[in-house]
Design an enzyme around this catalytic site. Structure first.
Site, mmCIF file in Angstrom:
data_model
loop_
_atom_site.group_PDB
_atom_site.id
_atom_site.type_symbol
_atom_site.label_atom_id
_atom_site.label_comp_id
_atom_site.label_asym_id
_atom_site.label_seq_id
_atom_site.Cartn_x
_atom_site.Cartn_y
_atom_site.Cartn_z
ATOM 1 N N HIS A 47 0.870 -1.027 0.072
ATOM 2 C CA HIS A 47 0.106 -0.045 -0.294
ATOM 3 C C HIS A 47 0.752 1.382 0.060
ATOM 4 O O HIS A 47 1.980 1.191 0.581
ATOM 5 C CB HIS A 47 -0.783 0.023 1.388
ATOM 6 C CG HIS A 47 -1.561 -1.008 1.521
ATOM 7 N ND1 HIS A 47 -2.981 -1.093 1.496
ATOM 8 C CD2 HIS A 47 -1.394 -2.309 2.033
ATOM 9 C CE1 HIS A 47 -3.358 -2.228 1.878
ATOM 10 N NE2 HIS A 47 -2.473 -3.273 2.320
ATOM 11 N N TYR A 48 0.342 2.289 -0.314
ATOM 12 C CA TYR A 48 0.874 3.586 -0.027
ATOM 13 C C TYR A 48 0.062 4.488 1.081
ATOM 14 O O TYR A 48 -1.209 4.068 1.100
ATOM 15 C CB TYR A 48 1.285 4.873 -1.050
ATOM 16 C CG TYR A 48 0.367 5.189 -2.036
ATOM 17 C CD1 TYR A 48 -0.904 5.540 -1.604
ATOM 18 C CD2 TYR A 48 0.501 5.114 -3.313
ATOM 19 C CE1 TYR A 48 -1.943 6.261 -2.485
ATOM 20 C CE2 TYR A 48 -0.478 5.800 -4.388
ATOM 21 C CZ TYR A 48 -1.579 6.110 -3.862
ATOM 22 O OH TYR A 48 -2.277 6.744 -4.663
ATOM 23 N N GLU A 114 2.353 -0.954 4.475
ATOM 24 C CA GLU A 114 2.250 0.418 4.146
ATOM 25 C C GLU A 114 3.489 1.045 3.758
ATOM 26 O O GLU A 114 4.619 0.751 4.692
ATOM 27 C CB GLU A 114 1.346 1.262 5.184
ATOM 28 C CG GLU A 114 0.123 0.791 5.329
ATOM 29 C CD GLU A 114 -0.700 1.524 4.469
ATOM 30 O OE1 GLU A 114 -0.453 2.363 3.458
ATOM 31 O OE2 GLU A 114 -2.259 1.266 4.519
ATOM 32 N N HIS A 152 -2.395 -3.200 -3.365
ATOM 33 C CA HIS A 152 -3.775 -3.161 -2.834
ATOM 34 C C HIS A 152 -4.830 -3.140 -4.195
ATOM 35 O O HIS A 152 -5.974 -3.487 -4.106
ATOM 36 C CB HIS A 152 -3.948 -1.904 -2.024
ATOM 37 C CG HIS A 152 -5.064 -2.019 -1.019
ATOM 38 N ND1 HIS A 152 -5.502 -0.907 -0.168
ATOM 39 C CD2 HIS A 152 -6.043 -2.994 -1.017
ATOM 40 C CE1 HIS A 152 -6.259 -1.231 0.656
ATOM 41 N NE2 HIS A 152 -6.788 -2.373 -0.073
ATOM 42 N N ASP A 162 -3.613 2.395 -4.951
ATOM 43 C CA ASP A 162 -2.282 2.158 -4.307
ATOM 44 C C ASP A 162 -1.830 0.927 -4.521
ATOM 45 O O ASP A 162 -2.778 0.010 -4.615
ATOM 46 C CB ASP A 162 -2.333 2.498 -2.701
ATOM 47 C CG ASP A 162 -3.305 1.701 -1.862
ATOM 48 O OD1 ASP A 162 -4.303 1.611 -2.216
ATOM 49 O OD2 ASP A 162 -2.542 1.196 -0.775
#
Ligand SMILES: [Zn+2]
Length: 253
Positions: A47-48, A114, A152, A162
């Protein structure tokens, strides 16, 4: 103290002890076996954060934020710092609804990472290096296949974008993680079915246009919703049963 209060105290102590054990099914007789360990994740989701700083994300991922509580197992800062928020054997709340292949509860099956990035800036060298070290550790230690690294947006194409078009998927594949087509893979043959190939990779197809956009974000760097001949070539290369269409990790060439 007479015997009755003592018994009550003992009972309470036993109950408190029980509270830390896994719940047992009252339908069954408990006959414990020592032959078990923690549940193992089988896939890694990237993810970001779409936030401005790692401090802000550490707060979001550890509190009851406005959109409901969320978390991830790891957070990678843009200076290369790696934070762990949830143990590998536990279920973090990062994926939400979606599917990948036959997996429909991604949070139960995955490790969530993340990456501190606002969705507009480039990913820093230090950050990508740290991510590669973390992927090497996780795939080795948890025995997750190195190809099983997805974004994601791959598992939730209609909801998520993302880790975005700037994420260096090719560089990951050069290091041996995820998948990428070989540069010299030939064009797809006549009659090739690109939607079938997307399904074979694991993409959900309930909203095909959204899935095509997610595929193009990852493999073409844009979010186009129409597949062209280059997309067909890529999909054919990625789904050849012999694996010959995949980019080989740089160290193995
Ligand atoms: Zn996400």
């Amino acid at each position: 103290m007479n015997i009755k209060p003592l018994a009550a105290v003992l009972c309470l102590a036993l109950l408190a002890g029980c509270a830390h054990q896994a719940p047992r099914n009252p339908l069954a007789t408990w006959v414990p076996s020592p032959n078990h360990d923690e549940r193992r994740p089988v896939i890694i989701v990237l993810h970001y954060t779409e936030q401005d700083s790692v401090e802000q994300s550490l707060l979001t991922l550890r509190t009851r934020n406005s959109g409901g509580p969320v978390s991830s197992h790891y957070l990678v800062g843009d200076d290369g710092g790696i934070y762990q928020l949830v143990a590998d054997g536990h279920r973090a709340w990062h994926a939400g609804g979606g599917s990948w292949g036959t997996i429909t509860d991604l949070n139960s099956a995955s490790i969530g990472i993340e990456i501190d990035n606002d969705g507009v800036e480039d990913f820093s060298e230090a950050q990508v290096d740290a991510l590669l070290r973390l992927l090497d550790d996780l795939t080795t230690r948890l025995r997750i296949p190195r190809s099983q690294v997805i974004g994601h947006s791959d598992l939730a194409p209609s909801r998520k974008i993302d880790p975005g078009t700037r994420f260096p998927w090719r560089r990951l594949a050069e290091a041996g993680f995820g998948i990428w087509p070989a540069d010299d893979a030939p064009a797809a043959p006549e009659g090739f079915d690109p939607l079938q190939a997307l399904r074979l990779l694991g993409y959900p197809l309930d909203q095909p246009e959204a899935t095509i956009r997610a595929f193009r974000m990852r493999f073409r760097g844009d979010a186009g919703s129409v597949l062209d001949a280059e997309d067909h070539r890529i999909l054919h290369a990625l789904t050849r049963p012999d694996g010959a269409g995949l980019l080989k990790p740089t160290s193995l060439q």
